[in-house]
Scaffold this active site. Structure first.
Site, PDB file in Angstrom:
ATOM      1  N   ASP A 160      26.176  -6.156 -13.528  1.00  0.00           N
ATOM      2  CA  ASP A 160      25.630  -7.460 -13.962  1.00  0.00           C
ATOM      3  C   ASP A 160      25.349  -7.351 -15.453  1.00  0.00           C
ATOM      4  O   ASP A 160      24.202  -7.265 -15.902  1.00  0.00           O
ATOM      5  CB  ASP A 160      24.351  -7.748 -13.175  1.00  0.00           C
ATOM      6  CG  ASP A 160      23.696  -9.039 -13.649  1.00  0.00           C
ATOM      7  OD1 ASP A 160      22.451  -9.158 -13.530  1.00  0.00           O
ATOM      8  OD2 ASP A 160      24.413  -9.910 -14.175  1.00  0.00           O
ATOM      9  N   ASP A 163      28.288  -9.893 -21.952  1.00  0.00           N
ATOM     10  CA  ASP A 163      29.725  -9.946 -22.243  1.00  0.00           C
ATOM     11  C   ASP A 163      30.159  -8.730 -23.067  1.00  0.00           C
ATOM     12  O   ASP A 163      29.299  -7.984 -23.538  1.00  0.00           O
ATOM     13  CB  ASP A 163      30.015 -11.274 -22.972  1.00  0.00           C
ATOM     14  CG  ASP A 163      29.918 -12.434 -21.979  1.00  0.00           C
ATOM     15  OD1 ASP A 163      28.784 -12.934 -21.779  1.00  0.00           O
ATOM     16  OD2 ASP A 163      30.947 -12.771 -21.367  1.00  0.00           O
TER      17      ASP A 163
HETATM   18  N1  SAM Z   1      24.044 -12.976 -15.492  1.00  0.00           N
HETATM   19  C1  SAM Z   1      24.291 -12.572 -16.846  1.00  0.00           C
HETATM   20  C2  SAM Z   1      25.717 -12.810 -17.257  1.00  0.00           C
HETATM   21  O1  SAM Z   1      26.540 -13.101 -16.379  1.00  0.00           O
HETATM   22  O2  SAM Z   1      25.988 -12.736 -18.460  1.00  0.00           O
HETATM   23  C3  SAM Z   1      23.897 -11.119 -17.028  1.00  0.00           C
HETATM   24  C4  SAM Z   1      22.446 -10.936 -16.706  1.00  0.00           C
HETATM   25  S1  SAM Z   1      21.614  -9.552 -17.245  1.00  0.00           S
HETATM   26  C5  SAM Z   1      20.465 -10.328 -18.272  1.00  0.00           C
HETATM   27  C6  SAM Z   1      22.668  -8.665 -18.355  1.00  0.00           C
HETATM   28  C7  SAM Z   1      21.954  -7.363 -18.718  1.00  0.00           C
HETATM   29  O3  SAM Z   1      22.886  -6.342 -19.094  1.00  0.00           O
HETATM   30  C8  SAM Z   1      21.003  -7.509 -19.920  1.00  0.00           C
HETATM   31  O4  SAM Z   1      19.680  -7.351 -19.475  1.00  0.00           O
HETATM   32  C9  SAM Z   1      21.429  -6.388 -20.872  1.00  0.00           C
HETATM   33  O5  SAM Z   1      20.335  -5.777 -21.533  1.00  0.00           O
HETATM   34  C10 SAM Z   1      22.143  -5.440 -19.926  1.00  0.00           C
HETATM   35  N2  SAM Z   1      23.068  -4.497 -20.564  1.00  0.00           N
HETATM   36  C11 SAM Z   1      23.943  -4.741 -21.564  1.00  0.00           C
HETATM   37  N3  SAM Z   1      24.621  -3.603 -21.879  1.00  0.00           N
HETATM   38  C12 SAM Z   1      24.163  -2.616 -21.037  1.00  0.00           C
HETATM   39  C13 SAM Z   1      24.470  -1.232 -20.865  1.00  0.00           C
HETATM   40  N4  SAM Z   1      25.388  -0.616 -21.635  1.00  0.00           N
HETATM   41  N5  SAM Z   1      23.819  -0.538 -19.901  1.00  0.00           N
HETATM   42  C14 SAM Z   1      22.881  -1.151 -19.112  1.00  0.00           C
HETATM   43  N6  SAM Z   1      22.520  -2.468 -19.240  1.00  0.00           N
HETATM   44  C15 SAM Z   1      23.174  -3.189 -20.198  1.00  0.00           C
END
Ligand code: SAM
Length: 293
Positions: A160, A163
């Site tokens: 999840d 992008d």
């Molecule tokens: N539903 C959303 C979408 O479809 O775009 C995504 C929801 S959630 C908020 C996305 C999460 O991915 C964020 O909290 C972000 O901090 C996390 N994230 C981004 N890169 C990451 C990584 N390399 N490892 C772990 N979490 C990550």
């Protein structure tokens, strides 16, 4: 009367396209260690979270994405006990996964503690039940590093992520998918947030081609999420068990009853099966996704 503030989604600037949202009230805005984060109240969508200019979740339509990213892999698998979420900071998907009593442990690996902290304040409807559930374990780490080192093995991995920009970029790499495969049990399934094929066909094709290099079955399924602008949203699918993607409606319905037929607002056994029937233009993107030799 002061001019209303508008916030634009800038994810599709390269296409010369922006979607703007009127802001009733900014609830939280900060540059975290990893990304720009703004949470605001919208007159129709309610609370909206944006990270680095990309819409993540809105109160009005979050249920569609959360249900389709959790119940599709878990009901297709049928007896997932160990589940991993990469990303998922708002805990909306975690809340759906924990409705499955077959799940014995849910590990969530989120890179940005700030997203979890403010979700506890602003999305308690997700975070309260999740953090109260003894099966839930929250890890603050880059998902890439976690899947490369963990000794745990999973029946379902749900990516999840944001992008493929900023910290999310690595979660679309061959290296990441290979590391996910390393920690998947026999018959396990990997699903990914894979963008909007109308605007991001290359992102989908690239992920499916990488899945096909690593797994017996690489594909996607779709759902219509109003604030993931651009029509259908694609969720990537990878498994070594080709049967999982073909799970018949009857079997899905029986598993749903056995799981207690908890309430859903989008997922049904029929919608689950239909989600894999791709509109031709998306099927063409997937068909062309051949792993480069
Ligand atoms: N539903 C959303 C979408 O479809 O775009 C995504 C929801 S959630 C908020 C996305 C999460 O991915 C964020 O909290 C972000 O901090 C996390 N994230 C981004 N890169 C990451 C990584 N390399 N490892 C772990 N979490 C990550």
């Amino acid at each position: 009367m002061a001019e209303k503030r508008w916030i634009a989604e800038t994810l599709f600037d390269d296409l010369g396209f922006r979607m703007s949202y009127q802001v009733d009230k900014v609830l939280y805005e900060m540059q975290t260690e990893h990304q720009h984060l703004v949470l605001f109240e919208h007159p129709f969508f309610g609370k909206m979270l944006m990270l680095d200019g990309a819409t993540q979740i809105t109160k009005r339509d979050e249920f569609i994405y959360q249900e389709m990213m959790s119940h599709v892999p878990l009901f297709a698998h049928g007896q997932a006990r160990e589940v991993l979420i990469i990303g998922g900071g708002d805990c909306g998907i975690a809340e759906e996964v924990l409705k499955h009593k077959s799940v014995k442990r849910l590990t969530q690996v989120e890179i940005d503690a700030a997203v979890i902290e403010f979700s506890k304040e602003h999305f308690p409807e997700f975070t309260k039940p999740v953090f109260a559930d003894k099966r839930f374990e929250s890890v603050i780490e880059d998902g890439m590093k976690y899947v490369a080192r963990t000794e745990r093995r999973f029946d379902a991995i749900i990516v999840d992520s944001t992008d493929p920009q900023g910290p999310g970029k690595v979660l679309f790499s061959q290296k990441f998918y290979a590391a996910c495969k390393r920690c998947m049990n026999k018959g396990a399934v990997l699903v990914t947030q894979n963008g909007v094929p109308m605007f991001q066909p290359n992102e989908l094709a690239s992920s499916v081609a990488k899945f096909r290099r690593l797994f017996a079955d690489g594909a996607c399924y779709v759902a219509a999420i109003p604030t993931y602008i651009g029509g259908h949203m694609a969720m990537g699918w990878a498994s070594d068990d080709r049967r999982l993607r073909q799970t018949p409606v009857k079997a899905l319905a029986a598993r749903y009853r056995k799981a207690g037929a908890f309430s859903t607002r989008y997922w049904t056994p029929e919608v689950h099966a239909a989600a894999f029937a791709l509109p031709r233009f998306i099927a063409d993107v997937v068909a062309k996704a051949r792993p480069r030799r």
